[in-house]
Design an enzyme around this catalytic site. Structure first.
Site, PDB file in Angstrom:
ATOM      1  N   HIS A 174       0.853  -1.188   0.000  1.00 25.53           N
ATOM      2  CA  HIS A 174       0.000   0.000   0.000  1.00 25.53           C
ATOM      3  C   HIS A 174       0.884   1.231   0.000  1.00 25.53           C
ATOM      4  CE1 HIS A 174      -3.126   2.834   1.184  1.00 25.53           C
ATOM      5  NE2 HIS A 174      -3.965   1.922   0.733  1.00 25.53           N
ATOM      6  N   ASP A 214      -7.970  -5.417   0.182  1.00 29.38           N
ATOM      7  CA  ASP A 214      -8.461  -6.284  -0.890  1.00 29.38           C
ATOM      8  C   ASP A 214      -8.087  -7.742  -0.707  1.00 29.38           C
ATOM      9  OD1 ASP A 214      -9.655  -4.254  -2.354  1.00 29.38           O
ATOM     10  OD2 ASP A 214      -7.735  -3.639  -3.176  1.00 29.38           O
TER      11      ASP A 214
HETATM   12  N1  ACO Z   1       4.181  -7.699  -4.618  1.00 31.74           N
HETATM   13  C1  ACO Z   1       5.533  -7.689  -4.788  1.00 31.74           C
HETATM   14  N2  ACO Z   1       6.299  -6.579  -4.684  1.00 31.74           N
HETATM   15  C2  ACO Z   1       5.679  -5.420  -4.408  1.00 31.74           C
HETATM   16  C3  ACO Z   1       4.276  -5.349  -4.217  1.00 31.74           C
HETATM   17  C4  ACO Z   1       3.523  -6.534  -4.334  1.00 31.74           C
HETATM   18  N3  ACO Z   1       2.202  -6.530  -4.171  1.00 31.74           N
HETATM   19  N4  ACO Z   1       3.918  -4.069  -3.954  1.00 31.74           N
HETATM   20  C5  ACO Z   1       5.047  -3.358  -3.977  1.00 31.74           C
HETATM   21  N5  ACO Z   1       6.125  -4.165  -4.241  1.00 31.74           N
HETATM   22  C6  ACO Z   1       7.523  -3.768  -4.287  1.00 31.74           C
HETATM   23  C7  ACO Z   1       7.830  -3.007  -5.569  1.00 31.74           C
HETATM   24  O1  ACO Z   1       8.306  -3.865  -6.586  1.00 31.74           O
HETATM   25  C8  ACO Z   1       8.890  -2.024  -5.105  1.00 31.74           C
HETATM   26  O2  ACO Z   1      10.117  -2.707  -5.017  1.00 31.74           O
HETATM   27  P1  ACO Z   1      11.511  -1.904  -5.292  1.00 31.74           P
HETATM   28  O3  ACO Z   1      11.602  -0.850  -4.217  1.00 31.74           O
HETATM   29  O4  ACO Z   1      12.566  -2.962  -5.180  1.00 31.74           O
HETATM   30  O5  ACO Z   1      11.387  -1.325  -6.674  1.00 31.74           O
HETATM   31  C9  ACO Z   1       8.474  -1.680  -3.660  1.00 31.74           C
HETATM   32  O6  ACO Z   1       7.725  -2.826  -3.212  1.00 31.74           O
HETATM   33  C10 ACO Z   1       7.614  -0.430  -3.560  1.00 31.74           C
HETATM   34  O7  ACO Z   1       6.555  -0.550  -4.508  1.00 31.74           O
HETATM   35  P2  ACO Z   1       5.910   0.688  -5.269  1.00 31.74           P
HETATM   36  O8  ACO Z   1       5.185   0.181  -6.459  1.00 31.74           O
HETATM   37  O9  ACO Z   1       6.942   1.744  -5.470  1.00 31.74           O
HETATM   38  O10 ACO Z   1       4.894   1.204  -4.158  1.00 31.74           O
HETATM   39  P3  ACO Z   1       3.659   2.122  -4.405  1.00 31.74           P
HETATM   40  O11 ACO Z   1       3.398   2.791  -3.109  1.00 31.74           O
HETATM   41  O12 ACO Z   1       3.861   2.988  -5.597  1.00 31.74           O
HETATM   42  O13 ACO Z   1       2.496   1.085  -4.770  1.00 31.74           O
HETATM   43  C11 ACO Z   1       0.687  -0.419  -4.626  1.00 31.74           C
HETATM   44  C12 ACO Z   1       1.505   0.669  -3.908  1.00 31.74           C
HETATM   45  C13 ACO Z   1       0.247   0.086  -6.006  1.00 31.74           C
HETATM   46  C14 ACO Z   1      -0.563  -0.716  -3.804  1.00 31.74           C
HETATM   47  C15 ACO Z   1       1.563  -1.684  -4.781  1.00 31.74           C
HETATM   48  O14 ACO Z   1       1.935  -2.164  -3.499  1.00 31.74           O
HETATM   49  C16 ACO Z   1       0.848  -2.790  -5.569  1.00 31.74           C
HETATM   50  O15 ACO Z   1       0.910  -2.790  -6.801  1.00 31.74           O
HETATM   51  N6  ACO Z   1       0.173  -3.759  -4.861  1.00 31.74           N
HETATM   52  C17 ACO Z   1      -0.588  -4.782  -5.549  1.00 31.74           C
HETATM   53  C18 ACO Z   1      -1.932  -4.244  -5.989  1.00 31.74           C
HETATM   54  C19 ACO Z   1      -2.869  -3.992  -4.831  1.00 31.74           C
HETATM   55  O16 ACO Z   1      -3.066  -4.825  -3.965  1.00 31.74           O
HETATM   56  N7  ACO Z   1      -3.521  -2.809  -4.855  1.00 31.74           N
HETATM   57  C20 ACO Z   1      -4.523  -2.432  -3.870  1.00 31.74           C
HETATM   58  C21 ACO Z   1      -4.079  -1.268  -3.099  1.00 31.74           C
HETATM   59  S1  ACO Z   1      -5.219  -0.909  -1.803  1.00 31.74           S
HETATM   60  C22 ACO Z   1      -6.496  -0.163  -2.592  1.00 31.74           C
HETATM   61  O17 ACO Z   1      -6.381   0.509  -3.576  1.00 31.74           O
HETATM   62  C23 ACO Z   1      -7.771  -0.397  -2.015  1.00 31.74           C
END
Ligand code: ACO
Length: 431
Positions: free
Chosen positions: A308, A366
């Site tokens: 998140h 979720d």
């Molecule tokens: N699985 C594996 N790795 C992940 C995940 C994941 N679900 N989420 C983040 N990471 C990793 C990224 O690869 C990144 O790694 P790095 O630093 O080595 O490049 C690091 O964690 C940070 O991730 P970002 O994408 O920069 O974080 P951001 O805050 O932009 O994204 C998000 C948050 C979009 C929710 C992300 O965690 C994600 O895509 N999760 C999966 C989708 C999801 O569950 N979305 C629902 C969100 S809650 C809602 O909207 C109700």
């Protein structure tokens, strides 16, 4: 407007600029950079708004490190366990919990607005049957501005109020109609004798051929799911609603924009994607393979329902949702549901893995919601529409808050231009 109580100094090319520092009631201090461009001729660069407060708001507060979510100051856990969705709608919209008379009046107003204009039925019929219900919802909610002309004037407080009540009341009807349309069944009209969540379940699952009795376990679970999704501060879809609204667009158009944004798998679409992922994993023994894939940056795969932007700890909504999943599946006599087993084991393994620990990736709201919705009988394509109808109150509360602001401005970010510098047009014969 919050007053600055001290200042920070920015030094650039030998010149100093004073940046007022504002202290919120909760959360980190905020640097006021509004005059920076005028005074220093520089922009700030913050794609994804990771360090930018785009507005003042008194509705919801999140402490991402502590895993805390407050609506109008009340912790989500207390609301989820002691309140109900419509009471929470009142709280989000008006700022305080209602007394008994206020609540009764509010419930009655919402209940009396649940039907949609009859001509909307024809509008639905223009969609293909296999359209995703979110596609239908974006279109139909946008089209509400073509049906409810008496609540479009954003400068009229009463019309704003009517638009808010209409949307809270009608979104479940529209979501249920989108579902019925997609499965080729007749629309079911709302029933005012039912509760808000009970009515939604009735409109989704009743058919004219036989009586339908709402299961009280599912009714309560539905209410809780709605509460857990009701608002979440300045997330992507809420910011979309605010940005659309900042131009003076009507409230129905703004909420349609919010629904469109919510649909993406990085946002509200994650609940559908998460359940599809759990199904694909299928059995506990395949979890390590998926954990490895999630850690491999070249795979393009992420654990859906994990991570998140704001929470760097457990999403408090996920905790309540997990309890709910246990309770609902237990009461339905399907506690050994294989998807729940896969989800719990996946969570356990991920939370003990260095990759997820170091990046502070925890289950989000979720992660467990899809399991409950599936147990209720919803197809995955309905998960995000249910999120949308629940979030409508948050969107409309935030929109109303913005419109009521005295110095509200159109949202207009700037950019760091990386294209070609100025050049002369070349005739096609010389290219
Ligand atoms: N699985 C594996 N790795 C992940 C995940 C994941 N679900 N989420 C983040 N990471 C990793 C990224 O690869 C990144 O790694 P790095 O630093 O080595 O490049 C690091 O964690 C940070 O991730 P970002 O994408 O920069 O974080 P951001 O805050 O932009 O994204 C998000 C948050 C979009 C929710 C992300 O965690 C994600 O895509 N999760 C999966 C989708 C999801 O569950 N979305 C629902 C969100 S809650 C809602 O909207 C109700």
């Amino acid at each position: 407007m919050t007053e600055a109580n001290r200042s920070a100094t920015l030094t650039l090319d030998g010149k100093s600029y004073s940046l007022p520092v504002m202290s919120p009631v909760l959360g980190p201090d905020v640097l006021d950079i509004r005059k920076l461009y005028a005074e220093a001729d520089v922009f700030t660069f913050d794609p994804g708004f990771t360090s930018t407060a785009a507005c003042e708001s008194a509705i919801t507060f999140i402490d991402g490190d502590a895993g805390e979510l407050l609506h109008r100051g009340y912790p989500i856990e207390q609301l989820a366990n002691q309140s109900n969705f419509l009471e929470m709608c009142f709280l989000l919209l008006y700022g305080e919990l209602p007394n008994a008379a206020q609540l009764e009046d509010f419930v009655s107003r919402v209940t009396r607005h649940t039907m949609v204009h009859e001509q909307m039925h024809n509008f639905f019929r223009g969609f293909r049957r296999d359209a995703h219900p979110m596609a239908t919802m974006v279109g139909v909610v946008g089209a509400m501005s073509a049906f409810y002309h008496d609540s479009l004037d954003i400068n009229d407080e009463w019309q704003r109020e009517v638009a808010a009540i209409r949307m809270i009341a009608k979104l479940p009807t529209i979501a249920a109609m989108a579902y019925k349309y997609s499965v080729g069944q007749p629309f079911v009209y709302p029933k005012n004798s039912l509760s808000y969540p009970g009515n939604f379940l009735h409109m989704c699952f009743a058919v004219p051929a036989e009586d339908f009795v709402v299961n009280p376990i599912l009714e309560k679970a539905m209410d809780r799911i709605m509460m857990l999704h009701a608002d979440h501060e300045q997330n992507a879809s809420t910011s979309t609603v605010r940005l659309a609204g900042s131009s003076g667009a009507n409230p129905f158009a703004c909420i349609a924009a919010g629904i469109a944004c919510l649909w993406g798998p990085a946002h509200g679409g994650a609940n559908q994607a998460c359940l599809e992922m759990l199904r694909e994993i299928g059995t506990v023994d395949r979890i390590p393979e998926y954990i490895a894939k999630a850690k491999d940056k070249t795979s393009g795969f992420r654990l859906m329902g994990f991570g998140h932007r704001v929470y760097k700890n457990f999403d408090p909504r996920a905790k309540v949702m997990k309890e709910s999943a246990d309770e609902v599946l237990g009461l339905l006599g399907i506690a050994n549901n294989p998807l729940l087993q896969v989800a719990k084991e996946l969570e356990r393994i991920a939370l003990s893995d260095d990759y997820f620990i170091s990046k502070k990736l925890y289950p989000n709201v979720d992660f467990y919601s899809g399991i409950i919705l599936e147990a209720m009988g919803f197809p995955t394509s309905m998960f995000t529409p249910i999120f949308a109808l629940s979030r409508t109150v948050g969107w409309i509360s935030q929109w109303k808050e913005m419109i009521a602001e005295k110095n509200q401005k159109i949202g207009r970010p700037r950019q760091l231009y990386i294209g070609e510098p100025k050049r002369d047009y070349v005739d096609v014969r010389h290219r």
